[in-house]
Motif scaffolding. Structure first.
Motif, PDB file in Angstrom:
ATOM      1  N   GLY A   1      39.038  35.888  40.854  1.00 23.98           N
ATOM      2  CA  GLY A   1      37.500  36.132  40.788  1.00 23.98           C
ATOM      3  C   GLY A   1      37.413  37.325  41.662  1.00 23.98           C
ATOM      4  O   GLY A   1      36.610  38.290  41.301  1.00 23.98           O
ATOM      5  N   LEU A   2      37.954  37.464  42.668  1.00 26.84           N
ATOM      6  CA  LEU A   2      37.899  38.314  43.848  1.00 26.84           C
ATOM      7  C   LEU A   2      38.567  39.519  43.228  1.00 26.84           C
ATOM      8  O   LEU A   2      37.897  40.742  43.286  1.00 26.84           O
ATOM      9  CB  LEU A   2      38.471  38.183  45.147  1.00 26.84           C
ATOM     10  CG  LEU A   2      37.884  37.014  45.886  1.00 26.84           C
ATOM     11  CD1 LEU A   2      38.698  36.534  47.194  1.00 26.84           C
ATOM     12  CD2 LEU A   2      36.617  37.737  46.725  1.00 26.84           C
ATOM     13  N   MET A   3      39.718  39.539  42.636  1.00 23.45           N
ATOM     14  CA  MET A   3      40.340  40.638  41.950  1.00 23.45           C
ATOM     15  C   MET A   3      39.653  41.467  40.672  1.00 23.45           C
ATOM     16  O   MET A   3      39.621  42.524  40.662  1.00 23.45           O
ATOM     17  CB  MET A   3      41.552  40.281  41.473  1.00 23.45           C
ATOM     18  CG  MET A   3      42.643  39.879  42.862  1.00 23.45           C
ATOM     19  SD  MET A   3      44.356  39.558  42.512  1.00 23.45           S
ATOM     20  CE  MET A   3      44.841  40.980  41.805  1.00 23.45           C
ATOM     21  N   VAL A   4      39.136  40.367  39.936  1.00 22.20           N
ATOM     22  CA  VAL A   4      38.185  40.976  38.854  1.00 22.20           C
ATOM     23  C   VAL A   4      36.911  41.506  39.362  1.00 22.20           C
ATOM     24  O   VAL A   4      36.639  43.035  38.842  1.00 22.20           O
ATOM     25  CB  VAL A   4      37.897  39.978  37.954  1.00 22.20           C
ATOM     26  CG1 VAL A   4      36.662  40.268  36.880  1.00 22.20           C
ATOM     27  CG2 VAL A   4      39.058  39.540  37.228  1.00 22.20           C
ATOM     28  N   ALA A   5      36.232  41.209  40.444  1.00 25.61           N
ATOM     29  CA  ALA A   5      35.043  41.812  40.913  1.00 25.61           C
ATOM     30  C   ALA A   5      35.533  43.178  41.534  1.00 25.61           C
ATOM     31  O   ALA A   5      34.991  44.028  41.481  1.00 25.61           O
ATOM     32  CB  ALA A   5      34.378  41.089  41.596  1.00 25.61           C
ATOM     33  N   ALA A   6      36.654  43.130  42.499  1.00 22.94           N
ATOM     34  CA  ALA A   6      37.140  44.193  43.089  1.00 22.94           C
ATOM     35  C   ALA A   6      37.504  45.322  41.954  1.00 22.94           C
ATOM     36  O   ALA A   6      37.301  46.598  42.310  1.00 22.94           O
ATOM     37  CB  ALA A   6      38.374  43.943  44.051  1.00 22.94           C
ATOM     38  N   SER A   7      38.096  44.938  40.907  1.00 24.82           N
ATOM     39  CA  SER A   7      38.664  45.978  39.945  1.00 24.82           C
ATOM     40  C   SER A   7      37.308  46.668  39.570  1.00 24.82           C
ATOM     41  O   SER A   7      37.265  47.808  39.285  1.00 24.82           O
ATOM     42  CB  SER A   7      39.456  45.285  38.813  1.00 24.82           C
ATOM     43  OG  SER A   7      40.497  44.857  39.508  1.00 24.82           O
ATOM     44  N   VAL A   8      36.377  45.891  39.271  1.00 21.91           N
ATOM     45  CA  VAL A   8      34.910  46.590  38.541  1.00 21.91           C
ATOM     46  C   VAL A   8      34.343  47.379  39.496  1.00 21.91           C
ATOM     47  O   VAL A   8      33.959  48.320  39.229  1.00 21.91           O
ATOM     48  CB  VAL A   8      34.247  45.449  37.909  1.00 21.91           C
ATOM     49  CG1 VAL A   8      32.889  46.043  37.262  1.00 21.91           C
ATOM     50  CG2 VAL A   8      34.946  44.715  36.758  1.00 21.91           C
ATOM     51  N   PHE A   9      33.859  46.558  40.803  1.00 21.43           N
ATOM     52  CA  PHE A   9      32.673  47.093  41.469  1.00 21.43           C
ATOM     53  C   PHE A   9      33.670  48.157  42.626  1.00 21.43           C
ATOM     54  O   PHE A   9      32.848  49.002  43.257  1.00 21.43           O
ATOM     55  CB  PHE A   9      31.956  46.055  42.281  1.00 21.43           C
ATOM     56  CG  PHE A   9      31.121  45.380  41.231  1.00 21.43           C
ATOM     57  CD1 PHE A   9      29.962  45.822  40.574  1.00 21.43           C
ATOM     58  CD2 PHE A   9      31.496  44.204  40.775  1.00 21.43           C
ATOM     59  CE1 PHE A   9      29.148  45.226  39.963  1.00 21.43           C
ATOM     60  CE2 PHE A   9      30.893  43.378  39.815  1.00 21.43           C
ATOM     61  CZ  PHE A   9      29.755  44.017  39.246  1.00 21.43           C
ATOM     62  N   GLY A  10      34.850  47.847  42.920  1.00 21.10           N
ATOM     63  CA  GLY A  10      35.301  48.635  44.103  1.00 21.10           C
ATOM     64  C   GLY A  10      36.457  49.848  43.643  1.00 21.10           C
ATOM     65  O   GLY A  10      36.611  50.561  44.247  1.00 21.10           O
TER      66      GLY A  10
END
Length: 302
Positions: A45-54
């Motif tokens: 979950g952290l990695m998917v969000a980091a990929s999109v928003f970061g």
């Protein structure tokens, strides 16, 4: 613009967060499969969000959609190609998965070593002084050969595990270095924060099977921390210096890192966290991780 020392410091701190994931091995001898699968879901979950928003959104703000998507495809394909081309061992719950030319014997070599399995010498060795001396010399030679073989196995283990870690962490460090070199300090710091967050469950997933090999807790902590620091610092320095030769690389580099991270999530983290009866725990942790990073992203940006 941030200098090279700053890049090393920021990426190093993000990498050190990996070691935090190893701390549970100090307090609990055995981590349940449910907790391990939940940690994988949290990391996903952290990695998917980091990929999109970061990565993807900042990349599109600084460049074009085509540049980011090109980088994303290259990163995903590069990760998949690396899995086949680079021999490595993936950490799983109380076991290791060989890929890219690594063998089942390599995975089996990570099992707990039992010093009690070595047979005692027979009493007849001491019946004759000459025979005893010959047996001692033979034993010394065998011990030397065993030590050399053990060093070779240990080196191969380190290379195999290091290959998997580099595949996972290097693209993230590359994005941080390129962002700093492009003058995007705020974006780089945001990347460091979100990558540091997702490094914690990554470190946990790496430390549990390492602890199961019989390695001491302090060594598990040390190797887990190094697994985050070394590839991310080296890749960030490379990315920082690379922009000096080719400016405007951040959109492609951010897409590349996002593609590699998404490939890791869908190829390894999600399959590894499902199929053991704990899919609900892994899915719930995935949602928690995604929400957590989005909130952190919003707070940091504000």
């Amino acid at each position: 613009m941030t200098d090279l020392v700053g890049v090393v410091t920021v990426s190093g701190v993000a990498g050190i967060a990996t070691g935090l994931g190893a701390l549970p091995v100090f307090f609990r001898a055995r981590v349940t499969h449910r907790a391990y699968d939940a940690a994988l879901g949290l990391a996903a979950g952290l990695m998917v969000a980091a990929s999109v928003f970061g990565l993807i959104i900042p990349g599109m703000e600084e460049g074009t959609l085509s540049a980011v998507m090109t980088g994303l495809l290259l990163g995903g394909i590069g990760l998949l190609a690396g899995n086949y081309a680079i021999p490595h061992l993936h950490a799983q719950y109380r076991e290791w998965l060989p890929e890219g030319g690594a063998t089942g014997d390599d995975a089996a070599a990570m099992a707990i070593s039992d010093e009690g399995e070595r047979p005692d010498r027979e009493l007849s060795e001491f019946a004759d002084p000459v025979e005893s001396a010959n047996a001692a010399n033979a034993g010394d030679a065998a011990d030397a050969a065993d030590a050399a073989a053990e060093r070779e196995v240990t080196l191969r283990k380190a290379l195999l595990i290091g290959g998997a870690i580099t595949l996972h962490n290097a693209p993230e460090g590359l994005a941080i270095g390129v962002a700093f070199a492009s003058g995007l300090e705020e974006v780089a710091l945001l990347l460091a924060v979100v990558i540091g967050l997702q490094n914690v469950p990554d470190g946990f997933a790496f430390a549990v099977p390492m602890a199961d090999t019989g390695m001491s807790n302090l060594r598990v902590l040390w190797y887990t921390t190094l697994s985050g620091v070394v590839p991310q610092v080296v890749a960030s320095v490379f990315g920082f210096l690379l922009v000096g030769f080719a400016a405007g690389l951040f959109p492609v580099a951010s897409g590349f890192a996002a593609g590699a991270m998404l490939a890791v999530v869908f190829r390894e983290l999600i399959p590894s966290s499902h199929g053991h009866g704990h899919a609900d725990a892994a899915t719930g942790a995935f949602l928690v991780g995604f929400v957590l990073l989005v909130v952190v992203d919003a707070v940091v940006v504000v």
